[in-house]
Design an enzyme around this catalytic site. Sequence first.
Site, PDB file in Angstrom:
ATOM      1  N   TYR A 249     -17.552  28.198  47.434  1.00 35.07           N
ATOM      2  CA  TYR A 249     -16.706  27.007  46.750  1.00 35.07           C
ATOM      3  C   TYR A 249     -15.938  27.470  46.346  1.00 35.07           C
ATOM      4  O   TYR A 249     -14.650  26.949  46.196  1.00 35.07           O
ATOM      5  CB  TYR A 249     -17.880  26.116  46.120  1.00 35.07           C
ATOM      6  CG  TYR A 249     -18.709  25.451  46.872  1.00 35.07           C
ATOM      7  CD1 TYR A 249     -18.835  25.255  48.068  1.00 35.07           C
ATOM      8  CD2 TYR A 249     -19.754  24.603  45.947  1.00 35.07           C
ATOM      9  CE1 TYR A 249     -19.626  24.727  48.844  1.00 35.07           C
ATOM     10  CE2 TYR A 249     -20.530  23.651  46.761  1.00 35.07           C
ATOM     11  CZ  TYR A 249     -20.675  23.654  47.970  1.00 35.07           C
ATOM     12  OH  TYR A 249     -21.626  22.838  48.656  1.00 35.07           O
TER      13      TYR A 249
ATOM     14  N   TYR B  85       0.799  -1.357  -0.119  1.00 35.36           N
ATOM     15  CA  TYR B  85      -0.124  -0.011   0.022  1.00 35.36           C
ATOM     16  C   TYR B  85       0.720   1.191   0.016  1.00 35.36           C
ATOM     17  O   TYR B  85       2.011   1.545   0.785  1.00 35.36           O
ATOM     18  CB  TYR B  85      -0.850  -0.069   1.234  1.00 35.36           C
ATOM     19  CG  TYR B  85      -1.701   1.302   1.617  1.00 35.36           C
ATOM     20  CD1 TYR B  85      -2.769   1.709   0.409  1.00 35.36           C
ATOM     21  CD2 TYR B  85      -1.268   2.253   2.238  1.00 35.36           C
ATOM     22  CE1 TYR B  85      -3.417   2.735   0.506  1.00 35.36           C
ATOM     23  CE2 TYR B  85      -1.947   3.666   2.379  1.00 35.36           C
ATOM     24  CZ  TYR B  85      -3.070   3.926   1.508  1.00 35.36           C
ATOM     25  OH  TYR B  85      -3.741   5.102   1.478  1.00 35.36           O
TER      26      TYR B  85
ATOM     27  N   ARG C 145     -12.856  28.032  48.877  1.00 38.90           N
ATOM     28  CA  ARG C 145     -12.182  26.944  49.617  1.00 38.90           C
ATOM     29  C   ARG C 145     -12.155  25.675  48.698  1.00 38.90           C
ATOM     30  O   ARG C 145     -11.551  24.674  49.029  1.00 38.90           O
ATOM     31  CB  ARG C 145     -13.074  26.575  50.891  1.00 38.90           C
ATOM     32  CG  ARG C 145     -14.687  26.331  50.576  1.00 38.90           C
ATOM     33  CD  ARG C 145     -15.411  25.856  51.908  1.00 38.90           C
ATOM     34  NE  ARG C 145     -16.923  26.228  51.624  1.00 38.90           N
ATOM     35  CZ  ARG C 145     -17.565  25.324  51.895  1.00 38.90           C
ATOM     36  NH1 ARG C 145     -17.175  23.876  52.176  1.00 38.90           N
ATOM     37  NH2 ARG C 145     -18.889  25.381  51.653  1.00 38.90           N
TER      38      ARG C 145
ATOM     39  N   ASN D 115       1.477  11.363   6.127  1.00 39.19           N
ATOM     40  CA  ASN D 115       0.373  10.312   7.137  1.00 39.19           C
ATOM     41  C   ASN D 115       1.057  10.592   8.309  1.00 39.19           C
ATOM     42  O   ASN D 115       2.307  10.133   8.647  1.00 39.19           O
ATOM     43  CB  ASN D 115       0.636   8.865   6.433  1.00 39.19           C
ATOM     44  CG  ASN D 115      -0.684   7.976   6.551  1.00 39.19           C
ATOM     45  OD1 ASN D 115      -1.326   8.398   7.549  1.00 39.19           O
ATOM     46  ND2 ASN D 115      -0.937   7.132   5.643  1.00 39.19           N
TER      47      ASN D 115
ATOM     48  N   HIS E 120      -3.973  16.182  -2.185  1.00 40.13           N
ATOM     49  CA  HIS E 120      -4.149  16.129  -0.723  1.00 40.13           C
ATOM     50  C   HIS E 120      -4.205  17.545  -0.027  1.00 40.13           C
ATOM     51  O   HIS E 120      -4.576  17.967   1.212  1.00 40.13           O
ATOM     52  CB  HIS E 120      -3.615  15.241   0.240  1.00 40.13           C
ATOM     53  CG  HIS E 120      -3.981  13.682  -0.053  1.00 40.13           C
ATOM     54  ND1 HIS E 120      -3.765  13.217  -1.364  1.00 40.13           N
ATOM     55  CD2 HIS E 120      -4.364  12.766   0.935  1.00 40.13           C
ATOM     56  CE1 HIS E 120      -4.507  11.965  -1.260  1.00 40.13           C
ATOM     57  NE2 HIS E 120      -4.761  11.474  -0.009  1.00 40.13           N
TER      58      HIS E 120
ATOM     59  N   GLU F  34     -12.059   4.895   5.163  1.00 43.39           N
ATOM     60  CA  GLU F  34     -11.646   5.292   6.422  1.00 43.39           C
ATOM     61  C   GLU F  34     -12.838   5.846   7.356  1.00 43.39           C
ATOM     62  O   GLU F  34     -13.455   7.051   7.154  1.00 43.39           O
ATOM     63  CB  GLU F  34     -10.659   6.754   6.072  1.00 43.39           C
ATOM     64  CG  GLU F  34      -9.547   6.248   5.435  1.00 43.39           C
ATOM     65  CD  GLU F  34      -8.731   7.362   4.797  1.00 43.39           C
ATOM     66  OE1 GLU F  34      -8.924   8.445   5.174  1.00 43.39           O
ATOM     67  OE2 GLU F  34      -7.658   7.072   3.879  1.00 43.39           O
TER      68      GLU F  34
ATOM     69  N   PHE G 296      -1.383   6.168  12.533  1.00 43.48           N
ATOM     70  CA  PHE G 296      -2.023   7.522  12.244  1.00 43.48           C
ATOM     71  C   PHE G 296      -3.056   8.116  12.807  1.00 43.48           C
ATOM     72  O   PHE G 296      -3.411   9.241  12.817  1.00 43.48           O
ATOM     73  CB  PHE G 296      -2.091   7.405  10.529  1.00 43.48           C
ATOM     74  CG  PHE G 296      -3.052   6.626   9.928  1.00 43.48           C
ATOM     75  CD1 PHE G 296      -4.218   6.667  10.367  1.00 43.48           C
ATOM     76  CD2 PHE G 296      -2.634   5.426   9.541  1.00 43.48           C
ATOM     77  CE1 PHE G 296      -5.382   5.803   9.885  1.00 43.48           C
ATOM     78  CE2 PHE G 296      -3.635   4.384   9.126  1.00 43.48           C
ATOM     79  CZ  PHE G 296      -5.054   4.538   9.296  1.00 43.48           C
TER      80      PHE G 296
END
Length: 522
Positions: A282, A55, A285, A198, A85, A414, A330
């Site tokens: 609160y 791949y 403290r 990647n 990309h 994906e 990844f």
Amino acid sequence: MNKIFNYGIDHLTVNIALDIARGKVKAVLNKTAKEKVVKSQAYVQEIVDRGDVVYGINTGFGPLCTTKISEKDTSTLQHKILQSHSVGVGEVIPKEVSKIMLITKVHALAQGFSGISLTTLERIIWHVDKDIVPTVPKQGSVGASGDLAPLSHLFLPLIGLGEVYTEDGSKAIASDVLSRLGMKSLQLGPKEGLALINGTQFILAHAVKVVEKLANALDTADVIGAMSLEGLMGSSRPFEPELHAIRPYKGSLLVASRLRNMLAGSEILASHVDCDRVQDPYSLRCMPQVHGASRNAWLHLKELVEIELNSVTDNPIILNADNAISGGNFHGQPLAIPLDYAGVAAAELGNIADRRNYMMIEGRFGLPKLLMANVGLNSGFMIPQYTSAALVTENKTLCFPASADSVPTSLGQEDHVSMGSISGRKTLQIIKNLEQIQAVELLYAAQALDFRRPLKSSPIIEATHAYVRERVSHADEDRVLAYDIKAMHDIVSSGALVKIANEVAEKEQLDLNGEFKAEFEY
């Protein structure tokens, strides 16, 4: 610059990554790292020569993983992946964050499992050393398969495309800058483009900044909280060690210890030790429990970020010429969840600070209403709390965990993604808002403390108060408080308040961080 960091060999921490980015540490590829890189590239070339189908080396990407690519096109494939990309949108991220992306990517690639060439790796290091940093749009990553779009933009200059920040911080066309500096674009080899894009470096770079900025916000919260307590004549009894020993969270123990030390020697505390006020609200403290819970979240993030800083997060991983594994290193989920957690932790620091802000203008515990002696014609300090309230709500809207969402991509290949890039960006925004809330609290706390004179607080609180008063005077009547808030924000965001507190603590021989000092450093 005496320190040397060896990419791919030494252990990278948040502090070292920041020091490399800021030119305080020189990072290099030593002989061992170079040998690992060369060997890994040789494995990839052997795979190509044999014609084995692996791949991203000789196949298409994502849903195109079954499409075989000819040996002669394996280099073109890597060039095209950077182009296709590079789809980021929105404003570009800060230069330093881009530079941290480069640094962390080099460290991952230099470990010798990615098939990158030595020439390509050395060119990335050149970008770091020369401070010629690629610009990266902030939106477009889903955090798996890695930060594809941001990393594609980050490495476009390697092939002569994209934009860069120049040495002076201005932006320019990458090819023009490379030409000016006598550098030529590279021809990427098999798998190199995929190895570059990647990974989790966009998420990781933001996480590095979150660790740094939230650490300052946590320390600042304790200092300002102590000043607010003095202004409101609160009690230090809730910070006693015996109380926290029976519920011993690290964050609570640390904050209680810090507050005890910061309030040590206070005349104001001593003046009302036997008063009839049974217990404080609160937001006073419960500082050890609330600030401490946020510290626990920070500690968790820091530990995971340090793991990620020294991990290999691309795909496939090349173990040798006969063993290339297509896995999921990844995937950004290991950082996405703790980043969202850190965002909630930061928002809660702002939430409790705003409660103290409100208390200081109510006219309770001997303070004048709206923190000014003559109100009516004057609005006093009424309106800054509106600002902190608005920021608190804005932070609440940012606390939806991006990591809880997933939208399938890549035609379903994906099918679960982390959205960790969003987690990192919005957590940084929450911290920026928090710093503004803390600026308002510092403005209020300093004003409140003025009304306790002639009594003095502890050495640490007196020193930090004096630092504030050197920059912003006490207000007896209305003025443009935006300028005061800006001055307070500069003090908060720069870390100056924490630095002064630490310096006085050292002079007074007070150990603010005690047994947890090493754990809560980065």
